[in-house]
Scaffold this motif. Structure first.
Motif, PDB file in Angstrom:
ATOM      1  N   ARG A   7      -3.756  10.262   2.738  1.00 22.38           N
ATOM      2  CA  ARG A   7      -3.088   9.223   3.524  1.00 22.38           C
ATOM      3  C   ARG A   7      -1.575   9.256   3.292  1.00 22.38           C
ATOM      4  NH1 ARG A   7      -4.272   2.746   3.300  1.00 22.38           N
ATOM      5  NH2 ARG A   7      -3.993   3.085   1.070  1.00 22.38           N
ATOM      6  N   THR A   8      -1.151   9.429   2.043  1.00 21.29           N
ATOM      7  CA  THR A   8       0.285   9.465   1.784  1.00 21.29           C
ATOM      8  C   THR A   8       0.934  10.692   2.436  1.00 21.29           C
ATOM      9  OG1 THR A   8       0.125  10.686  -0.323  1.00 21.29           O
ATOM     10  CG2 THR A   8      -0.045   8.281  -0.421  1.00 21.29           C
ATOM     11  N   GLU A   9       0.177  11.780   2.550  1.00 13.04           N
ATOM     12  CA  GLU A   9       0.694  12.957   3.259  1.00 13.04           C
ATOM     13  C   GLU A   9       0.909  12.628   4.735  1.00 13.04           C
ATOM     14  OE1 GLU A   9      -1.891  16.257   2.642  1.00 13.04           O
ATOM     15  OE2 GLU A   9      -1.630  16.277   0.456  1.00 13.04           O
ATOM     16  N   ARG A  10      -0.033  11.884   5.316  1.00  7.35           N
ATOM     17  CA  ARG A  10       0.123  11.480   6.719  1.00  7.35           C
ATOM     18  C   ARG A  10       1.354  10.579   6.878  1.00  7.35           C
ATOM     19  NH1 ARG A  10      -5.621  12.173   6.772  1.00  7.35           N
ATOM     20  NH2 ARG A  10      -6.050  10.246   5.656  1.00  7.35           N
ATOM     21  N   GLN A  11       1.545   9.694   5.923  1.00  8.04           N
ATOM     22  CA  GLN A  11       2.702   8.800   5.983  1.00  8.04           C
ATOM     23  C   GLN A  11       4.007   9.598   5.949  1.00  8.04           C
ATOM     24  OE1 GLN A  11       1.852   6.378   2.568  1.00  8.04           O
ATOM     25  NE2 GLN A  11       0.264   5.198   3.616  1.00  8.04           N
ATOM     26  N   ARG A  12       4.086  10.570   5.057  1.00 10.74           N
ATOM     27  CA  ARG A  12       5.313  11.356   4.931  1.00 10.74           C
ATOM     28  C   ARG A  12       5.528  12.239   6.164  1.00 10.74           C
ATOM     29  NH1 ARG A  12       3.116  11.924  -0.254  1.00 10.74           N
ATOM     30  NH2 ARG A  12       2.672  14.152   0.018  1.00 10.74           N
ATOM     31  N   ASP A  17       0.822  -1.214   0.000  1.00 15.91           N
ATOM     32  CA  ASP A  17       0.000   0.000   0.000  1.00 15.91           C
ATOM     33  C   ASP A  17       0.852   1.257   0.000  1.00 15.91           C
ATOM     34  OD1 ASP A  17      -2.357  -1.304  -0.165  1.00 15.91           O
ATOM     35  OD2 ASP A  17      -3.031  -0.905   1.875  1.00 15.91           O
ATOM     36  N   VAL A  18       2.033   1.174   0.610  1.00 18.31           N
ATOM     37  CA  VAL A  18       2.953   2.310   0.629  1.00 18.31           C
ATOM     38  C   VAL A  18       4.013   2.099  -0.449  1.00 18.31           C
ATOM     39  CG1 VAL A  18       4.617   3.627   1.981  1.00 18.31           C
ATOM     40  CG2 VAL A  18       2.597   2.650   3.100  1.00 18.31           C
ATOM     41  N   GLN A  19       4.114   3.066  -1.348  1.00 17.56           N
ATOM     42  CA  GLN A  19       5.095   3.015  -2.431  1.00 17.56           C
ATOM     43  C   GLN A  19       5.863   4.337  -2.401  1.00 17.56           C
ATOM     44  OE1 GLN A  19       5.022   0.739  -5.476  1.00 17.56           O
ATOM     45  NE2 GLN A  19       3.491  -0.632  -4.622  1.00 17.56           N
ATOM     46  N   LEU A  20       7.109   4.271  -1.978  1.00 15.01           N
ATOM     47  CA  LEU A  20       7.911   5.485  -1.833  1.00 15.01           C
ATOM     48  C   LEU A  20       9.190   5.386  -2.641  1.00 15.01           C
ATOM     49  CD1 LEU A  20       7.693   5.977   2.040  1.00 15.01           C
ATOM     50  CD2 LEU A  20       6.742   7.534   0.350  1.00 15.01           C
ATOM     51  N   LEU A  21       9.587   6.507  -3.221  1.00 13.26           N
ATOM     52  CA  LEU A  21      10.896   6.622  -3.852  1.00 13.26           C
ATOM     53  C   LEU A  21      11.717   7.598  -3.029  1.00 13.26           C
ATOM     54  CD1 LEU A  21      10.013   6.833  -7.652  1.00 13.26           C
ATOM     55  CD2 LEU A  21      11.173   4.952  -6.479  1.00 13.26           C
ATOM     56  N   TYR A  32      -2.550   5.845  12.334  1.00 16.35           N
ATOM     57  CA  TYR A  32      -2.704   7.178  11.733  1.00 16.35           C
ATOM     58  C   TYR A  32      -2.295   7.165  10.262  1.00 16.35           C
ATOM     59  CZ  TYR A  32      -1.577  12.104  10.810  1.00 16.35           C
ATOM     60  OH  TYR A  32      -1.492  13.357  10.254  1.00 16.35           O
ATOM     61  N   MET A  33      -1.216   6.461   9.940  1.00 16.56           N
ATOM     62  CA  MET A  33      -0.743   6.404   8.558  1.00 16.56           C
ATOM     63  C   MET A  33      -1.646   5.571   7.665  1.00 16.56           C
ATOM     64  SD  MET A  33       3.428   6.218   8.770  1.00 16.56           S
ATOM     65  CE  MET A  33       3.541   4.889   9.965  1.00 16.56           C
ATOM     66  N   ARG A  34      -2.497   4.761   8.255  1.00 17.86           N
ATOM     67  CA  ARG A  34      -3.404   3.919   7.465  1.00 17.86           C
ATOM     68  C   ARG A  34      -4.735   4.607   7.172  1.00 17.86           C
ATOM     69  NH1 ARG A  34      -4.725  -1.103  10.536  1.00 17.86           N
ATOM     70  NH2 ARG A  34      -5.778  -1.600   8.577  1.00 17.86           N
ATOM     71  N   LEU A  35      -5.040   5.695   7.842  1.00 20.32           N
ATOM     72  CA  LEU A  35      -6.342   6.354   7.700  1.00 20.32           C
ATOM     73  C   LEU A  35      -6.563   6.908   6.297  1.00 20.32           C
ATOM     74  CD1 LEU A  35      -6.526   8.451  10.998  1.00 20.32           C
ATOM     75  CD2 LEU A  35      -7.757   6.334  10.501  1.00 20.32           C
ATOM     76  N   ARG A  36      -7.770   6.710   5.780  1.00 25.20           N
ATOM     77  CA  ARG A  36      -8.151   7.369   4.524  1.00 25.20           C
ATOM     78  C   ARG A  36      -9.666   7.470   4.351  1.00 25.20           C
ATOM     79  NH1 ARG A  36      -9.181   4.031  -0.196  1.00 25.20           N
ATOM     80  NH2 ARG A  36      -9.122   1.815   0.328  1.00 25.20           N
ATOM     81  N   GLN A  37     -10.426   6.906   5.310  1.00 26.08           N
ATOM     82  CA  GLN A  37     -11.883   6.896   5.183  1.00 26.08           C
ATOM     83  C   GLN A  37     -12.481   8.302   5.134  1.00 26.08           C
ATOM     84  OE1 GLN A  37     -10.183   4.758   6.794  1.00 26.08           O
ATOM     85  NE2 GLN A  37     -10.915   2.785   6.032  1.00 26.08           N
TER      86      GLN A  37
END
Length: 348
Positions: A229-234, A89-93, A217-222
Motif C-alpha cells: 500500500r505504501t508503494e502505491r501511495q508513493r 495511516d500515512v506516515q511519510l518523511l 487506490y492508495m488505500r488498498l491493501r486487502q
C-alpha cells in the motif's frame, strides 16, 4: 528621438510596470488567502519541542541546515478531521536538499513497533502516536526513534488529496486484476465520505484515475500487504509532484489553496512562497519504506507489528538514504530503544 515616440514608450513602460505590479499583488493576495486558511495547533506555527526529554534532540532550524525535513501525515478520518483522535495511516518523511532541490521520500510503516510515546517511555505501534497526541506527538515519536530533527509537518485528509489530484488532471496507474477486484468498494466509500463525485472503474490495466479513484487506490491493501500500500501511495505522490511542476501558476495556486485549507500544518507563508516559486527546481529522486529490514509478528495487545531488525541498523541506513550521511552512527539513546524493542518482542 521623436518626442511622440518617447511619450508612447513611456506610457508603454508604465503600463507594463503596472501589469507586473498588479500580477505580483494578485499572487501575494492569493498567498495571504492560502496561509490564512491554513490550520495550526494552538495558533502557533512552531513544533513544540520537549526540551526536558532526552529522546528529543534539538536540531538546527531549516534555514541553517542543508536539508529541510517534513513529516507528512495522511489521515484515515471519515469526517475530514485532521487533529488528535484520528489515525494517521500515512506516515511519510520528506527530505529536501536545500542546495540541489533533491527530494527523498520514505514511508514509515504505521504498524512499526517502537517508543511511540516519548513523554511516558511507552512502546507500541507508531500509528497510535497521532491518535493519542496528535501531529506533535507523532513528530516527537519519529524524532525520538529515528534521531531526526523534523522541521515541519503537514496533515492531509482524503478530500484534500482528491481535490488536488482533480485540479492537476488525475493520474495514470496500471491497475492489477487483484486491485481492480477491491477498488470500486473503496471508490464508493471515499466518494461518500468526501462528497467528491467519482465513478466506478470497469476494468483493470492502465487507467486514468480521478482524485477519488486515486485515493481509493492508495488505500488498498486487502489483496497484498501494508508495505505494498505504501508503494502505491508513493507511486501516486510521484505523479502528482510531476504534474504540479508542469502546472500553470493559477492551477498551482488553486491546488495550494485547496490543500492547505483542509490541512493542519506548521508551514509558514514564507515556506509556501519558496516552494511555489522554486517548484520546477525540485526533483523527487528516490523513495523507500522504513524499516528497510524487519520482522512481522503479533505482539500481545499490540496485535500484528512491524519489528525493526534492528532499529539501530535501520536508523543508520535511513540517515544514509535521506541525508547521504555515510558517517552517521546511532547515539546511545537509539541503541537503548533498539534493545527495548527486541526485549519486548521476545517477551511477547
Amino acid at each position: 528621438m521623436n518626442p511622440s515616440i518617447k511619450s508612447i514608450l513611456k506610457k508603454a513602460g508604465i503600463i507594463c510596470l503596472s501589469t507586473i505590479l498588479f500580477a505580483m499583488c494578485s499572487v501575494l493576495i492569493y498567498i495571504t488567502k492560502i496561509t490564512g486558511n491554513m490550520h495550526r495547533l494552538d495558533g502557533s506555527p512552531e513544533i513544540p519541542v520537549m526540551e526536558d526529554n532526552p529522546y528529543i534532540p534539538a536540531g538546527p532550524v531549516k534555514s541553517e541546515n542543508s536539508y529541510w525535513t517534513i513529516a507528512v501525515f495522511g489521515m484515515d478520518s471519515r469526517n475530514g478531521d485532521v487533529g488528535k483522535g484520528n489515525n494517521a495511516d500515512v506516515q511519510l518523511l520528506c527530505s529536501i536538499n536545500n542546495h540541489t532541490g533533491d527530494i527523498r521520500l520514505v514511508s514509515v510503516y504505521r504498524d512499526t513497533f517502537l517508543m511511540n510515546s516519548p513523554s511516558t517511555d511507552a512502546y507500541g505501534k507508531l500509528g497510535q502516536s497521532y491518535m493519542i497526541s496528535g501531529p506533535n506527538g507523532n513528530v516527537q515519536a519519529l524524532t525520538a526513534n529515528l534521531d531526526i530533527a523534523i522541521d515541519d509537518y503537514i496533515s492531509f485528509n482524503w478530500k484534500s488529496v482528491a481535490d488536488v489530484i482533480n485540479l492537476l488532471g488525475g493520474v495514470d496507474i496500471e491497475l492489477t486484476k487483484a486491485e481492480f477486484h477491491y477498488i470500486n468498494a473503496f471508490i464508493t466509500e471515499t466518494a461518500d465520505s468526501t462528497g467528491v463525485p467519482s465513478a466506478h472503474l470497469t476494468d483493470y490495466g492502465m487507467q486514468h484515475l480521478d482524485g477519488v479513484q486515486a485515493v481509493a487506490y492508495m488505500r488498498l491493501r486487502q489483496m497484498d500487504t501494508d508495505f505494498a500500500r505504501t508503494e502505491r501511495q508513493r507511486k501516486v505522490i510521484s505523479q502528482v509532484f510531476e504534474k504540479a511542476k508542469d502546472a500553470d501558476p493559477d492551477t498551482l495556486l488553486q491546488a495550494a489553496d485547496t490543500a492547505f485549507s483542509q490541512s493542519l500544518s506548521s508551514l509558514t507563508a514564507k515556506d509556501l512562497v519558496d516552494v511555489l516559486r522554486n517548484i520546477r527546481k525540485y526533483n523527487l529522486s528516490s523513495t523507500a519504506g522504513f524499516p528497510f529490514t524487519h520482522e512481522d509478528a503479533p505482539l500481545g495487545k499490540n496485535g500484528n507489528c512491524v519489528i525493526p531488525n534492528t532499529l539501530e541498523s535501520n536508523v543508520e541506513q535511513l540517515h544514509q538514504f535521506l541525508y547521504d550521511d555515510r558517517d552517521y552512527t546511532c547515539p546511545d539513546r537509539i541503541r537503548s530503544i533498539s534493545r527495548e524493542i527486541i526485549k519486548q518482542a521476545v517477551k511477547n
